[in-house]
Scaffold this motif. Structure first.
Motif, PDB file in Angstrom:
ATOM      1  N   PHE A   1      68.538  37.691 -15.000  1.00 28.44           N
ATOM      2  CA  PHE A   1      69.911  37.649 -14.095  1.00 28.44           C
ATOM      3  C   PHE A   1      71.097  36.967 -15.216  1.00 28.44           C
ATOM      4  O   PHE A   1      72.160  38.207 -14.337  1.00 28.44           O
ATOM      5  CB  PHE A   1      70.243  36.222 -13.486  1.00 28.44           C
ATOM      6  N   LEU A   2      71.346  36.524 -15.923  1.00 23.33           N
ATOM      7  CA  LEU A   2      72.726  36.555 -17.010  1.00 23.33           C
ATOM      8  C   LEU A   2      71.756  37.177 -17.933  1.00 23.33           C
ATOM      9  O   LEU A   2      73.722  37.637 -18.676  1.00 23.33           O
ATOM     10  CB  LEU A   2      72.547  34.915 -16.742  1.00 23.33           C
ATOM     11  N   VAL A   3      71.390  37.194 -18.683  1.00 27.32           N
ATOM     12  CA  VAL A   3      71.419  38.073 -20.561  1.00 27.32           C
ATOM     13  C   VAL A   3      70.865  38.965 -20.296  1.00 27.32           C
ATOM     14  O   VAL A   3      71.751  39.689 -21.051  1.00 27.32           O
ATOM     15  CB  VAL A   3      69.527  36.452 -20.857  1.00 27.32           C
TER      16      VAL A   3
ATOM     17  N   PHE B   1      80.613  39.268 -20.661  1.00 25.37           N
ATOM     18  CA  PHE B   1      79.829  39.840 -21.431  1.00 25.37           C
ATOM     19  C   PHE B   1      79.205  41.337 -21.813  1.00 25.37           C
ATOM     20  O   PHE B   1      79.350  40.822 -23.175  1.00 25.37           O
ATOM     21  CB  PHE B   1      78.664  40.208 -20.580  1.00 25.37           C
TER      22      PHE B   1
ATOM     23  N   PRO C   1      71.839  41.441 -18.496  1.00 27.56           N
ATOM     24  CA  PRO C   1      73.313  42.165 -18.228  1.00 27.56           C
ATOM     25  C   PRO C   1      73.986  41.999 -19.563  1.00 27.56           C
ATOM     26  O   PRO C   1      73.870  42.952 -20.049  1.00 27.56           O
ATOM     27  CB  PRO C   1      73.245  41.813 -17.343  1.00 27.56           C
ATOM     28  N   GLN C   2      73.350  41.985 -20.294  1.00 24.33           N
ATOM     29  CA  GLN C   2      74.494  41.603 -21.397  1.00 24.33           C
ATOM     30  C   GLN C   2      74.133  42.427 -22.091  1.00 24.33           C
ATOM     31  O   GLN C   2      74.872  43.215 -23.860  1.00 24.33           O
ATOM     32  CB  GLN C   2      74.020  40.263 -22.160  1.00 24.33           C
ATOM     33  N   PHE C   3      73.206  43.035 -22.442  1.00 25.61           N
ATOM     34  CA  PHE C   3      73.446  44.496 -23.081  1.00 25.61           C
ATOM     35  C   PHE C   3      73.150  45.642 -22.511  1.00 25.61           C
ATOM     36  O   PHE C   3      72.308  46.542 -22.969  1.00 25.61           O
ATOM     37  CB  PHE C   3      70.894  43.908 -23.394  1.00 25.61           C
TER      38      PHE C   3
ATOM     39  N   LYS D   1      65.022  41.561 -11.378  1.00 27.54           N
ATOM     40  CA  LYS D   1      66.001  40.481 -11.468  1.00 27.54           C
ATOM     41  C   LYS D   1      64.718  39.943 -11.281  1.00 27.54           C
ATOM     42  O   LYS D   1      64.390  37.971 -11.847  1.00 27.54           O
ATOM     43  CB  LYS D   1      67.050  40.048 -11.219  1.00 27.54           C
TER      44      LYS D   1
ATOM     45  N   PHE E   1      69.235  30.776 -24.388  1.00 27.34           N
ATOM     46  CA  PHE E   1      67.810  31.175 -23.659  1.00 27.34           C
ATOM     47  C   PHE E   1      66.823  30.715 -25.039  1.00 27.34           C
ATOM     48  O   PHE E   1      65.844  29.872 -23.861  1.00 27.34           O
ATOM     49  CB  PHE E   1      67.818  32.274 -22.731  1.00 27.34           C
TER      50      PHE E   1
ATOM     51  N   LYS F   1      70.961  47.081 -16.264  1.00 27.11           N
ATOM     52  CA  LYS F   1      71.367  46.784 -15.318  1.00 27.11           C
ATOM     53  C   LYS F   1      69.929  47.175 -14.093  1.00 27.11           C
ATOM     54  O   LYS F   1      69.803  48.452 -14.417  1.00 27.11           O
ATOM     55  CB  LYS F   1      72.671  47.531 -14.476  1.00 27.11           C
TER      56      LYS F   1
ATOM     57  N   TYR G   1      67.379  33.332 -15.046  1.00 35.77           N
ATOM     58  CA  TYR G   1      67.899  33.687 -15.515  1.00 35.77           C
ATOM     59  C   TYR G   1      68.163  34.710 -16.427  1.00 35.77           C
ATOM     60  O   TYR G   1      69.442  35.172 -16.692  1.00 35.77           O
ATOM     61  CB  TYR G   1      68.887  31.583 -15.300  1.00 35.77           C
ATOM     62  N   PHE G   2      67.184  33.957 -17.500  1.00 37.31           N
ATOM     63  CA  PHE G   2      67.226  34.949 -17.910  1.00 37.31           C
ATOM     64  C   PHE G   2      67.563  36.961 -18.015  1.00 37.31           C
ATOM     65  O   PHE G   2      68.197  37.235 -18.510  1.00 37.31           O
ATOM     66  CB  PHE G   2      65.792  35.193 -19.440  1.00 37.31           C
TER      67      PHE G   2
END
Lengths: 276, 255, 276
Positions: free
Chosen positions: C129-131, A52, C133-135, C144, A247, C138, C126-127
Motif C-alpha cells: 500500500f505504501l512502499v 513518495f 507505489p514509491q517505486f 494490493k 518495512f 501502480k 502496508y508494504f
C-alpha cells in the motif's frame, strides 16, 4: 459533504475513521464515517504518492538515526502486547478447556460456542467492534486495551483447541491406572491429565505465541501510541520516505522474535517431551 | 451358586460379588455373578474372548460400573462414587494388559505416586520402599528411566511393583501377559508365581493355561457373561464338567 | 473388553453416581441461570443505550441491504480465492525448493518460508500500500490486498505441502523408481498426487486464514464485505448493528469452511483405509 470533513483528524494510521470521534461521543462517529471519508482517503493517498515520488529511499543508518528510538519503543510495544496477550490467552484457553470437558452441559456448550466464535472471527472485525461499536453501549476502553483484548480472545480459542488435543493424546488406561491406585478425581486431573496435556502442547503453544505476536499488528489499525512495529512502518511511510528499509527493519524484528520464541519452545519441548 | 455361607462363622472374604449384573447397551455382559475370593487365594478366570472375564475383573475395582448387585472389599460395599470409592480401590491393586504406566513419570515416580498422593507417605520413605519393590521385581537398575525406554516385560513388572507399593489386600491381573512378546511372558509370570507363593490374594484373567494349572487354587470358566464352571485346576483341566469348557480347552490345545 | 473406544476426554469422568448426578443437575441449573442473567444484562445494555431502536435494524429487512452485503461478500470471495490460488502456487514452489537437491534453493526456500510466516499480514499490506507505489509501480486495490494476503499464506502452504510429501510412505518412491520412472515422473505421478490428498483438509482450513486476512481490504479501499459494511454504516447511521451482522457473516463462512475441512479429513482417511 466534503467540506464538513475535518481532514486533519484523519491520518493514515487511523485508516479506520472515527478514532478521535470515538472520544467525543457517538454523535461524532456517524459524521466521521460518512462517505466523504472515502473521497478523502483517495485525495490523501494521491498526496502520499506525490511525496513518495519526490523523495529518496533512506539507508538503514539514516532511518535508524532518525527513528531508532521509535523502533526500540515499537519493538517493546509489540513484545509487551505479545507477552500480555499470550498470557491472557493461555489463562482463558485453560478456562475454556475446563468448561469444554466439564460434565455440565451448558458449560460445555458455552465453551464450544466461545471457540467457534473466536477461532472464526477475523481480527479486524473483532477490533473494530471493540473500538467503534462498544462505545455505543457506553463501553469505552483505551486503544491499547482494545488491541490487547482482540489479540488474546482469538488465540485463547486456538489455545483451547491445542489443549483439547493434548488431553486426547493421553492414554485412557493411564487414567484408569490412576483410579485403580485410589487417586481421587482431582488428583488424577492434577497429577496425570494436566501435566501430560501441557507437555504435549508445548510446540503448538509455541506457534500460538508467534501467531499472537502477528495478531498484535492489529495495533496499527487504531491510533495507539507508542506505535507497534507495524504501526510505525505505516507512520514512517506517511511522514517520510522510509520505503523498503522501514518495512524490512520491522519485518526482521518480527522474524527474529519469532525465531527466538521458536528456539525457546523447542528447548522446552525437548526437556519435557513425553516418550511414547 | 451353592456357596451361600454364614459370613459370621467364616472369615470375611477379601473380595465378594453378590448378584452382579451388567449390560453394555443390549449386551448382557455379566449375568448374576456370585463370587468370593478368600485371603491368600489365587483365582484364575479363563474363557473365550467376549465371555466377560475382563469386565468381571474390572468391576472388582469398579473401573466398570455395575447395573445391580454389590461388590464388597474386605466386607465393605464399594460405593458408586467419591472418596470412599477411592479409598477402597486403593486396597485392591490392578495390573492391566497394556501396563498403563504414567508416561510422564520416571519408573521410580510411577511406583511412589500412589504412596505419596494417596497414602500420604513422605517422599523419602516412599522412595526407599519403591526401590526395594523394584529390586524384588528385578527392574531396580531402570529406576530413573521413563516407561517408553523399557521393554514390555519390564514395564509390566514395574506395574506390579506400583500395585504392591499400595500394600493391597489383593491384586487383580487383567490379561497381564497378552500384550507381551513371547520371550517376555516368562519373566512376568515368574514374578506373579512368586507373589502367589508369598500368600498374595490374586484374581488373574489369563490365557496362560500352564500358569493356571501350576498356581491357581481355583479356576473359573466364564462364557456368555456367566461363570459356567468353578473347579480345582486339576479337575478342570483333566475332567471339565461342562461341554463348553471342554470345547474351549480343545480349541486352545489344537491351536 | 469394554467394547467401547474412548478418548481421554470421555474418560476423565467416571459414570456419575447419584451424588454426582445431583451435583451436575445443580451445576446445569446454576449455569443456565447465570447465562440467562448475562444475556438479560446484555439486552438491557442494548435497550438502555437505545441500540434496540428499529432505526438500527429495519434495513436488514430490505433486499437492497442484503444485495449490497452480497456484493461486498463477492469481493471478499474473489479476493480470497485469488489470494488462495497465488498462495498455493507460491507455496508449491517454496516446497519444491525445500525438498529439492540444490543447497542454495533449500536455504533460500527455508528463509522465505520463515520470513512469510514470521511477518504479520498487515505489514505486507502496508508494504504494497505504501512502499510499492514509491517505486512508481501502480497496483489496483485488488492486487494490493491479494498479493500480501497470498504472500502471508504461502509459507504455511509450503509447510503443509511438505508435510504431506513426507507423509507418503518411502516404499512408494522406491516402487516407482524400480519400474523405471524418472525422479520427475515419480514426484508428479506418484508422490505428489498422494501428498495432496493428505493435506486437502489443512489446505481448506488455510482458506479460513486467507478469508480472515482479506478483512484488511479496507486498508487499501478494496470493496469487500468490510468496506461495504462501512458504506452501509454511513448510509443508515447505524454502526453497532452492522458490525455485529458482518461479524456473524464472517464467523458463519469460516465455520462452514472448518466444517468442510473436518468432513474432508474424515472422507479422505476413510478412503485411505478402504484402499489399503
Amino acid at each position: 459533504m466534503t467540506e464538513e470533513c475535518d481532514s486533519e483528524t484523519m491520518t493514515v494510521e487511523t485508516v479506520f475513521p472515527g478514532g478521535k470521534a470515538r472520544n467525543e461521543g457517538a454523535a461524532m462517529l456517524s459524521f466521521s464515517l460518512s462517505p466523504c471519508f472515502i473521497e478523502n482517503e483517495q485525495i490523501r493517498f494521491l498526496s502520499y504518492v506525490r511525496i513518495f515520488e519526490r523523495g529518496v529511499i533512506m539507508s538503514v543508518n539514516e532511518l535508524l538515526s532518525q527513528y531508532g528510538e521509535q523502533y526500540l519503543q515499537a519493538l517493546l510495544t509489540t513484545w509487551k502486547l505479545t507477552a500480555l496477550a499470550f498470557s491472557a490467552a493461555f489463562v482463558v484457553g485453560i478456562l475454556v478447556t475446563v468448561m469444554r470437558v466439564s460434565p455440565i452441559r451448558p458449560l460445555r456448550a458455552a465453551g464450544e460456542l466461545y471457540v467457534q466464535i473466536f477461532r472464526n472471527i477475523p481480527g479486524a472485525s473483532l477490533l473494530m467492534f471493540l473500538v467503534y461499536a462498544l462505545p455505543y453501549l457506553s463501553i469505552v476502553w483505551s486503544y491499547f486495551l482494545c488491541v490487547l483484548i482482540a489479540s488474546f480472545l482469538i488465540p485463547a480459542a486456538f489455545c483451547s483447541e491445542y489443549l483439547m488435543s493434548g488431553i486426547n493424546t493421553i492414554d485412557v488406561g493411564q487414567i484408569e491406572a490412576a483410579r485403580s491406585i485410589g487417586m481421587t478425581f482431582s488428583q488424577t486431573i492434577r497429577k496425570v491429565v494436566i501435566p501430560q496435556a501441557l507437555r504435549s502442547s508445548v510446540l503448538p503453544l509455541t506457534s500460538l505465541m508467534v501467531a499472537t505476536m502477528l495478531t498484535t499488528a492489529l495495533a496499527s489499525q487504531v491510533p495507539m501510541r507508542p506505535y507497534d512495529l507495524t504501526g510505525l512502518v505505516a507512520h514512517i511511510n506517511t511522514h517520510a520516505v522510509g520505503g523498503v528499509t522501514a518495512f524490512f527493519i520491522s519485518a526482521v524484528l518480527y522474524c527474529l522474535t519469532a525465531v527466538v520464541i521458536g528456539r525457546v519452545g523447542n528447548w522446552i519441548d525437548k526437556k519435557v517431551r513425553i516418550l511414547r | 451358586m451353592e456357596k451361600d455361607q454364614n459370613s459370621s462363622v467364616k472369615p470375611v472374604p477379601v473380595i465378594e460379588l453378590r448378584h452382579v449384573d451388567k449390560h453394555f447397551g443390549q449386551l448382557h455382559v455379566l449375568k448374576d455373578i456370585n463370587l468370593q475370593v478368600k485371603k491368600g487365594e489365587v483365582v484364575v478366570v479363563i474363557g473365550p474372548s467376549g465371555s466377560g472375564k475382563s469386565t468381571l475383573c474390572r468391576t472388582m475395582n469398579r473401573l466398570e460400573p455395575i447395573d445391580s448387585g454389590e461388590i464388597l472389599i474386605d466386607g465393605e460395599v464399594i460405593p458408586e462414587e467419591g472418596r470412599e470409592l477411592a479409598r477402597l480401590r486403593a486396597k485392591v491393586g490392578m495390573v492391566f494388559q497394556s501396563f498403563n504406566l504414567f508416561a510422564h513419570k520416571t519408573i521410580l515416580d510411577n511406583v511412589t505416586m500412589g504412596p505419596v498422593e494417596v497414602l500420604r507417605k513422605s517422599k523419602k520413605e516412599a522412595r526407599q520402599e519403591a526401590m526395594e519393590l523394584l529390586k524384588r521385581v528385578g527392574v531396580d537398575s531402570q529406576a530413573s528411566k521413563v516407561p517408553a525406554q523399557l521393554s514390555g516385560g519390564q514395564q509390566q513388572r514395574v506395574a506390579i511393583a506400583r500395585s504392591l507399593a499400595m500394600h493391597p489386600k489383593a491384586i487383580l491381573f487383567d490379561e497381564p501377559t497378552s500384550a507381551l512378546d513371547p520371550e517376555m511372558i516368562g519373566e512376568v509370570l515368574e514374578v506373579m508365581t512368586r507373589l502367589a507363593s508369598e500368600g498374595m490374594t490374586m484374581v488373574v484373567v489369563t490365557h496362560e493355561m500352564n500358569f493356571a494349572r501350576r498356581v491357581a487354587h481355583r479356576v473359573l470358566f466364564m462364557d456368555g457373561g456367566s461363570i459356567l464352571e468353578e473347579n480345582t485346576p486339576e479337575e478342570f483341566f483333566t475332567n471339565p464338567r461342562t461341554q463348553r469348557a471342554r470345547d474351549f480347552l480343545n480349541s486352545i490345545q489344537n491351536h | 473388553m469394554s467394547g467401547k473406544v474412548m478418548t481421554a476426554k470421555d474418560a476423565l469422568y467416571e459414570p456419575p453416581g447419584p451424588r454426582t448426578k445431583k451435583k451436575i443437575l445443580i451445576g446445569t441449573v446454576l449455569s443456565l441461570l447465570s447465562f440467562a442473567f448475562l444475556l438479560a444484562l446484555m439486552i438491557r445494555r442494548f435497550y438502555l443505550t437505545g441500540q434496540l431502536d428499529p432505526k438500527y435494524w429495519f434495513f436488514f429487512g430490505r433486499l437492497s441491504t442484503w444485495r449490497f452485503i452480497a456484493k461486498g461478500l463477492i469481493g471478499t470471495v474473489e479476493a480470497a480465492f485469488a489470494a488462495g490460488a497465488m498462495a498455493f502456487a507460491a507455496g508449491f514452489a517454496m516446497m519444491l525448493g525445500r525438498i529439492g537437491k540444490s543447497r542454495f534453493l533449500r536455504f533460500a526456500a527455508t528463509v522465505l518460508v520463515d520470513f512469510t510466516r514470521g511477518v504479520p499480514t498487515l505489514l505486507f499490506i502496508y508494504f504494497f500500500f505504501l512502499v510499492v507505489p514509491q517505486f512508481g509501480w501502480k497496483l489496483s486495490a485488488f492486487w494490493k490486498i491479494t498479493l500480501p494476503v497470498a504472500i502471508s499464506a504461502s509459507g504455511l502452504v509450503a509447510e503443509q505441502l511438505r508435510s504431506g510429501v513426507n507423509a507418503v510412505p518411502k516404499g512408494q518412491r522406491e516402487a516407482a523408481l524400480s519400474i523405471g520412472m524418472t525422479d520427475r515422473q515419480t514426484f508428479y505421478r506418484v508422490i505428489f498426487p498422494q501428498a495432496i490428498r493428505y493435506v486437502i483438509p489443512s489446505l481448506i482450513a488455510e482458506m479460513v486464514i486467507v478469508f480472515k486476512d482479506t478483512t484488511f481490504a479496507y486498508v487499501v479501499n478494496f470493496p469487500d464485505l468490510m468496506q461495504n459494511a462501512k458504506v452501509l454504516i454511513s448510509n443508515y447511521d447505524a454502526l453497532l448493528s452492522i458490525y455485529l451482522v458482518v461479524a456473524v457473516i464472517y464467523i458463519l463462512i469460516n465455520y462452514s469452511l472448518n466444517r468442510l475441512s473436518t468432513k474432508a479429513e474424515k472422507l479422505l482417511s476413510g478412503k485411505q483405509k478402504q484402499g489399503s
